[in-house]
Design a protein around this motif. Structure first.
Motif, mmCIF file in Angstrom:
data_model
loop_
_atom_site.group_PDB
_atom_site.id
_atom_site.type_symbol
_atom_site.label_atom_id
_atom_site.label_comp_id
_atom_site.label_asym_id
_atom_site.label_seq_id
_atom_site.Cartn_x
_atom_site.Cartn_y
_atom_site.Cartn_z
ATOM 1 N N ALA A 51 0.825 -1.209 0.000
ATOM 2 C CA ALA A 51 0.000 0.000 0.000
ATOM 3 C C ALA A 51 0.860 1.260 0.000
ATOM 4 N N VAL A 54 2.736 1.623 -3.449
ATOM 5 C CA VAL A 54 1.829 2.035 -4.524
ATOM 6 C C VAL A 54 1.494 3.523 -4.379
ATOM 7 N N ALA A 55 1.197 3.966 -3.159
ATOM 8 C CA ALA A 55 0.870 5.380 -2.929
ATOM 9 C C ALA A 55 2.043 6.275 -3.325
ATOM 10 N N LEU A 58 2.443 6.378 -7.139
ATOM 11 C CA LEU A 58 1.450 7.243 -7.773
ATOM 12 C C LEU A 58 1.869 8.704 -7.667
ATOM 13 N N LEU A 110 -0.496 -1.332 -10.734
ATOM 14 C CA LEU A 110 -0.664 -0.397 -9.622
ATOM 15 C C LEU A 110 -2.111 -0.391 -9.143
ATOM 16 N N GLY A 114 -3.129 -1.883 -5.574
ATOM 17 C CA GLY A 114 -3.780 -0.951 -4.663
ATOM 18 C C GLY A 114 -5.097 -1.485 -4.147
ATOM 19 N N PHE A 118 -5.912 -2.388 -0.275
ATOM 20 C CA PHE A 118 -7.024 -1.690 0.376
ATOM 21 C C PHE A 118 -8.073 -2.678 0.876
#
Length: 211
Positions: A51, A54-55, A58, A110, A114, A118
């Motif tokens: 998580a 990926v954040a 981005l 991605l 994600g 989540f």
């Protein structure tokens, strides 16, 4: 920012954050998928690593250097399909950064990673009342507070197996979809490496590609 050319005829394409993030995702997903929650703490922390990475990726896709930005490699589906067709035929144009198909795969991975992370946090919150989404999930009408998940599928009063949470179902579907995409990605990398005469996996370690 222009790619830096080395005296060896190689250019720096992938910055450290892209490379480290790539391999963190590889290790974390493999760990989370293979452990299947046993031990739970390892599975959970691998999910958190996914998580967070990926954040960060981005964000880096917007403010990072040229080759890391989505604007450099995100194209329409038509170009991605055309590139794949040409790649199979052996006439695809070489790209220093991500190819159109590689860019599409990057975005797809991605997204699925994600969603997997989540939904995993949602599962942890719904079934054990823990994790960063615990407060949010507890407010959802269908969730009647924390529910411990034993893994035994305890039978309800009618003798039927209790339903797994919707969070868990989404988590599992997204994880399996991610695995399918990874296998396709590996196949694409191998084919592109052979067609273009370069080791694309190694470039994600060194950061360099042929000029």
């Amino acid at each position: 920012m222009a790619d830096a050319t080395h005296s060896t005829g190689m250019i720096r394409v992938w910055d450290p954050l892209v490379r480290i993030g790539h391999w963190v995702l590889v290790v974390a997903f493999a760990t989370a998928y293979l452990t299947e929650g046993e031990p739970e703490w390892l599975h959970v922390w691998a999910g958190y690593a996914i998580a967070a990475t990926v954040a960060l990726r981005l964000l880096w896709g917007v403010i990072g250097p040229q080759r890391a930005r989505f604007s450099d490699f995100v194209t329409g589906p038509g170009r991605a399909v055309a590139y794949l067709r040409d790649l199979i035929a052996g006439r695809a144009e070489r790209h220093v950064g991500h190819s159109p198909a590689g860019g599409a795969m990057t975005v797809a991975l991605l997204v699925t990673l994600g969603v997997t992370a989540f939904a995993g946090m949602g599962t942890l919150a719904a079934e054990e009342g823990e994790g960063p989404l615990a407060g949010i999930v507890a407010q959802i009408p269908e969730t009647d507070g924390p529910r411990a998940y034993t893994g035994d599928h305890d039978e309800d009063e009618h003798g039927e197996h209790g339903e797994e949470s919707a969070w868990k179902e989404v988590h599992e579907v997204a994880a399996n979809l991610t695995l399918i995409l990874i296998l396709l990605h590996l196949g694409g990398v191998a084919l592109a490496s052979a067609r273009h005469g370069e080791n694309l996996a190694r470039s994600m370690v060194t950061g360099d590609k042929r000029a």
